[in-house]
Write an enzyme that holds these catalytic residues in place. Structure first.
Site, short mmCIF file in Angstrom:
data_model
loop_
_atom_site.label_atom_id
_atom_site.label_comp_id
_atom_site.label_asym_id
_atom_site.label_seq_id
_atom_site.Cartn_x
_atom_site.Cartn_y
_atom_site.Cartn_z
N GLU A 1 52.16 -10.97 -23.55
CA GLU A 1 52.70 -9.79 -24.35
C GLU A 1 51.53 -8.44 -23.82
OE1 GLU A 1 54.93 -8.83 -25.33
OE2 GLU A 1 55.35 -10.79 -25.14
C1 LIG Z 1 52.24 -19.99 -22.60
C2 LIG Z 1 52.38 -18.57 -22.61
C3 LIG Z 1 53.39 -17.90 -22.66
C4 LIG Z 1 53.96 -16.72 -22.45
N1 LIG Z 1 55.39 -16.57 -22.37
C5 LIG Z 1 56.48 -15.33 -21.96
C6 LIG Z 1 57.22 -15.08 -21.79
O1 LIG Z 1 57.91 -15.46 -23.28
N2 LIG Z 1 58.05 -13.84 -21.68
C7 LIG Z 1 57.35 -13.65 -20.46
O2 LIG Z 1 58.39 -13.12 -19.93
N3 LIG Z 1 56.23 -14.38 -20.11
C8 LIG Z 1 55.95 -14.47 -21.42
N4 LIG Z 1 54.16 -15.25 -20.45
C9 LIG Z 1 53.58 -14.44 -19.23
C10 LIG Z 1 52.43 -13.39 -20.07
O3 LIG Z 1 53.13 -12.69 -19.92
C11 LIG Z 1 51.96 -13.23 -18.40
O4 LIG Z 1 50.84 -14.02 -18.14
C12 LIG Z 1 50.88 -11.95 -18.41
O5 LIG Z 1 51.87 -10.85 -19.06
C13 LIG Z 1 49.68 -11.76 -17.34
O6 LIG Z 1 50.24 -12.35 -16.44
P1 LIG Z 1 50.28 -12.93 -14.86
O7 LIG Z 1 49.88 -14.60 -15.56
O8 LIG Z 1 50.70 -12.77 -13.67
O9 LIG Z 1 48.33 -12.88 -14.82
P2 LIG Z 1 48.00 -11.70 -13.75
O10 LIG Z 1 49.00 -9.86 -13.94
O11 LIG Z 1 48.01 -12.14 -12.56
O12 LIG Z 1 46.56 -11.17 -13.76
C14 LIG Z 1 45.70 -11.45 -13.53
C15 LIG Z 1 44.52 -10.99 -14.11
O13 LIG Z 1 44.17 -9.45 -13.70
C16 LIG Z 1 44.11 -8.03 -14.55
N5 LIG Z 1 45.22 -7.49 -14.43
C17 LIG Z 1 46.36 -7.48 -13.45
N6 LIG Z 1 46.43 -6.36 -13.21
C18 LIG Z 1 45.55 -5.15 -13.45
C19 LIG Z 1 45.56 -4.30 -13.70
N7 LIG Z 1 46.08 -3.61 -12.50
N8 LIG Z 1 44.52 -3.62 -14.49
C20 LIG Z 1 43.47 -4.05 -14.86
N9 LIG Z 1 43.17 -6.06 -14.56
C21 LIG Z 1 44.84 -6.16 -14.41
C22 LIG Z 1 44.81 -9.29 -15.60
O14 LIG Z 1 43.94 -8.44 -17.00
C23 LIG Z 1 44.34 -10.88 -15.63
O15 LIG Z 1 43.43 -11.06 -16.32
C24 LIG Z 1 53.21 -16.16 -21.02
C25 LIG Z 1 52.57 -16.65 -20.47
C26 LIG Z 1 51.46 -17.91 -21.23
C27 LIG Z 1 50.55 -18.67 -20.84
#
Ligand SMILES: Cc1cc2nc3c(=O)[nH]c(=O)nc-3n(C[C@H](O)[C@H](O)[C@H](O)COP(=O)(O)OP(=O)(O)OC[C@H]3O[C@@H](n4cnc5c(N)ncnc54)[C@H](O)[C@@H]3O)c2cc1C
Length: 594
Positions: free
Chosen positions: A443
């Site tokens: 989220e």
């Molecule tokens: C168990 C689980 C359930 C989930 N359920 C859903 C779901 O129902 N629907 C759905 O669509 N998604 C879902 N997700 C996805 C989840 O919302 C994402 O994992 C999350 O938004 C982060 O994206 P990412 O994993 O690609 O990390 P990234 O976006 O690659 O981020 C990696 C790190 O970089 C940081 N970062 C990235 N961009 C910036 C920025 N601009 N400024 C500062 N820091 C930054 C982040 O805070 C993080 O620490 C789920 C994930 C999990 C693990």
């Protein structure tokens, strides 16, 4: 074996005594006929369902996890999940806070919120199935066409169908502007969707007859970035002329993830292979529509963390009363036993009180936000509705990030109370820690919440929303200034309020010259703001308790003790956080990682 007791007494205190639920509801025509007694009856029944039906499935669901069958691309949820869901639907629980026009019971958000705390405390993994459906309901209710509402809402409201939110793709998580799933218009007005989503919670399961996926995708003429994203409803089974699940749509689950916690919730790879979908709202305005669901989900994630904080606290407390190790520093307390219970030790009490204070502060804060949502939705005066909406917008990232960070701290402290036994699966404590961890990530990670708060909600708005919320705090401080018994709460509250105003101005000034300064300060800034909100609610709870403790009810003595602990032991963290936030970007940006 862990246990869970719905915290109904504290919920009544918060809703009735602190927030004056009856008076709030009386202002809202949609809820004017509802009184606190009915609310309590619903919460009591809801608490029974959570504690008796869901809680026993929490550890078994964690151990068993979900099963994926590649041949049928189907997911089977852990034993008992499906039956519990059917019972939940039969009892009408999904419809609690939904619009009566679509079969809902039209009860307040504040009530649903308290109910969800208990569901989450009992079983977060299970609760995500109906929780996401409710988010999908809210999104379609706000942005769906009349035909979409007629088709989908009654079935989401009854719980017959469930919902999902499909945003994330392998290369695109935080930065949704990168998403690639395509949607091509078809002559019949529908769209053909192609792409791959990952990490989709409740994306496939055996609990309901159909799954309503809300999918973000790009139209062929979409501008790049977030301005080119549209939202589509893509059902697992295409509804037939009667609205019943018909032909299988070309959307399916390719695999489920093996993960740290919430094992009972299926985290799915979802493949769209030319799936049929329908546009929700305007083309290219999908993110705007999806924000309804994302905001609901952010509050929902806060409630997941509150539930875990409460249940972890309850179990740690029970253990600390029983487990005998060592003697009290001030002399033997259990002379007939070979050792005293560990609850005599100051640091064990610190751990317990940390979890307790985060649970009680979180309950007061989120109940307030939920009531503001009720105002935003139902107050007859436009200006009041707008003001409530602004406040909810300001407070939502704090609910999401502050509560989830606190639950990580609280569940870990609660585990520590058990010593080595906390690390052993049998006691259930390690599951709470594992389950709590995801809440800081999905989220929108807590970093993103902090950037949203400081960047968008505070600085871009020239501090206006913050100033108006600060006015409420200032009024309270002024009203209490003549009461010497309140000084121990009011002095630190006023001090922190002043420091936050200064900190905001300082970061705003630095960020105008160098935007990295905002990014460098945002995370500690949100935690300071979270503490200011908790200090305000603990001071208000202390005020009530000071007056009522004289009646001899130990509940109020306990509330005062928790408030005093909060001010003495948790709030001082803000001194360090403010120093961190002020220290600037230089120490973060100096390293040459190459
Ligand atoms: C168990 C689980 C359930 C989930 N359920 C859903 C779901 O129902 N629907 C759905 O669509 N998604 C879902 N997700 C996805 C989840 O919302 C994402 O994992 C999350 O938004 C982060 O994206 P990412 O994993 O690609 O990390 P990234 O976006 O690659 O981020 C990696 C790190 O970089 C940081 N970062 C990235 N961009 C910036 C920025 N601009 N400024 C500062 N820091 C930054 C982040 O805070 C993080 O620490 C789920 C994930 C999990 C693990």
């Amino acid at each position: 074996m862990p246990h869970y007791q719905p915290p109904l007494r504290d919920m009544h205190f918060v809703l009735d005594e602190l927030l004056d639920l009856n008076a709030e509801l009386a202002q809202l025509p949609a809820h004017a006929g509802l009184d606190a007694t009915t609310v309590h009856q619903v919460l009591e029944e809801g608490g029974k369902f959570a504690a008796e039906r869901l809680f026993p499935l929490n550890q078994t669901g964690d151990r068993e996890g979900c099963h994926y069958d590649a041949a049928t691309r189907s997911v089977t949820t852990p034993r008992g999940f499906r039956d519990a869901y059917q019972q939940y639907v039969a009892a009408g629980w999904p419809s609690l806070a939904c619009d009566p026009a679509y079969g809902g019971q039209g009860l307040p958000v504040a009530l649903n919120n308290a109910f969800y705390e208990m569901l989450n405390a009992a079983n977060q993994a299970w609760t995500m199935y109906p929780g996401l459906s409710h988010g999908a309901y809210e999104c379609l209710h706000a942005h769906g066409s009349e035909a979409q509402k007629q088709l989908y809402l009654p079935r989401l409201v009854s719980g017959e169908w469930t919902g999902t939110m499909c945003l994330t793709e392998a290369h695109c998580g935080t930065d949704l502007g990168l998403l690639r799933t395509r949607a091509e218009p078809q002559p019949d007005g529908s769209y053909r969707l192609t792409g791959n989503k990952i990490f989709i919670s409740a994306g496939e399961h055996d609990m309901a007859a159909n799954i309503v996926h809300l999918v973000l995708a790009r139209l062929p003429d979409a501008p790049s970035g977030t301005r080119g994203i549209s939202l589509f409803v893509v059902p697992k089974f295409l509804p037939d002329a009667q609205g019943e699940p018909g032909e299988r749509n070309a959307i399916g689950c390719g695999a489920i993830e093996h993960k740290m916690g919430i094992h009972g919730n299926a985290t799915c790879q979802i493949n769209l292979d030319g799936a049929t979908g329908w546009l929700i709202g305007e083309p290219h305005r999908g993110l705007n529509a999806m924000f309804v669901m994302m905001n609901a989900a952010r509050l929902g994630v806060g409630m997941q963390s509150l539930g875990l904080t409460e249940v972890a606290y309850q179990n740690a407390l029970a253990y600390a009363r029983e487990r005998a190790q060592g003697r009290s520093l001030s002399g033997t307390k259990a002379s007939s036993a070979p050792a005293d219970p560990i609850i005599v030790h100051p640091d064990v009490r610190r751990m317990l009180m940390t979890a307790r204070a985060y649970a009680e502060g979180g309950r007061a804060f989120t109940s307030y936000v939920a009531l503001m949502i009720d105002r935003e939705l139902n107050h007859p005066d436009d200006a009041v509705r707008r003001e409530a909406a602004d406040e909810v917008a300001l407070l939502t990232p704090i609910v999401k990030a502050f509560l989830t960070d606190n639950a990580w701290i609280a569940t870990s402290e609660a585990l520590q109370v058990f010593g080595g036994h906390g690390y052993i699966a049998e006691w259930g404590m390690e599951q709470y820690v594992r389950d709590a961890r995801i809440n800081m990530i999905y989220e929108g990670t807590n970093t993103i919440q902090s950037l949203d708060l400081l960047g968008r909600k505070v600085l871009m708005d020239q501090g206006e929303k913050l100033r108006r919320f600060g006015e409420k705090i200032r009024h309270f401080i002024v009203a209490q200034s003549a009461d010497p018994a309140m000084a121990e709460f009011i002095t630190p509250l006023a001090d922190l309020a002043e420091k936050l105003v200064k900190l905001t101005a300082e970061i705003g000034g630095k960020a105008a010259a160098d935007p990295e300064e905002m990014g460098a300060a945002a995370v500690p800034y949100l935690r300071v703001a979270g503490h200011l909100v908790y200090a305000y609610f603990f001071a208000r709870m202390a005020k009530l308790s000071l007056t009522r403790a004289a009646g001899g009810d130990p509940f109020y003595q306990a509330k005062l003790a928790t408030a005093r602990f909060y001010f003495a032991r948790l709030l001082p963290e803000t001194a360090m956080l403010i120093r961190q936030a002020r220290s600037g970007a230089a120490s973060l940006m100096a390293m040459d990682f190459s």
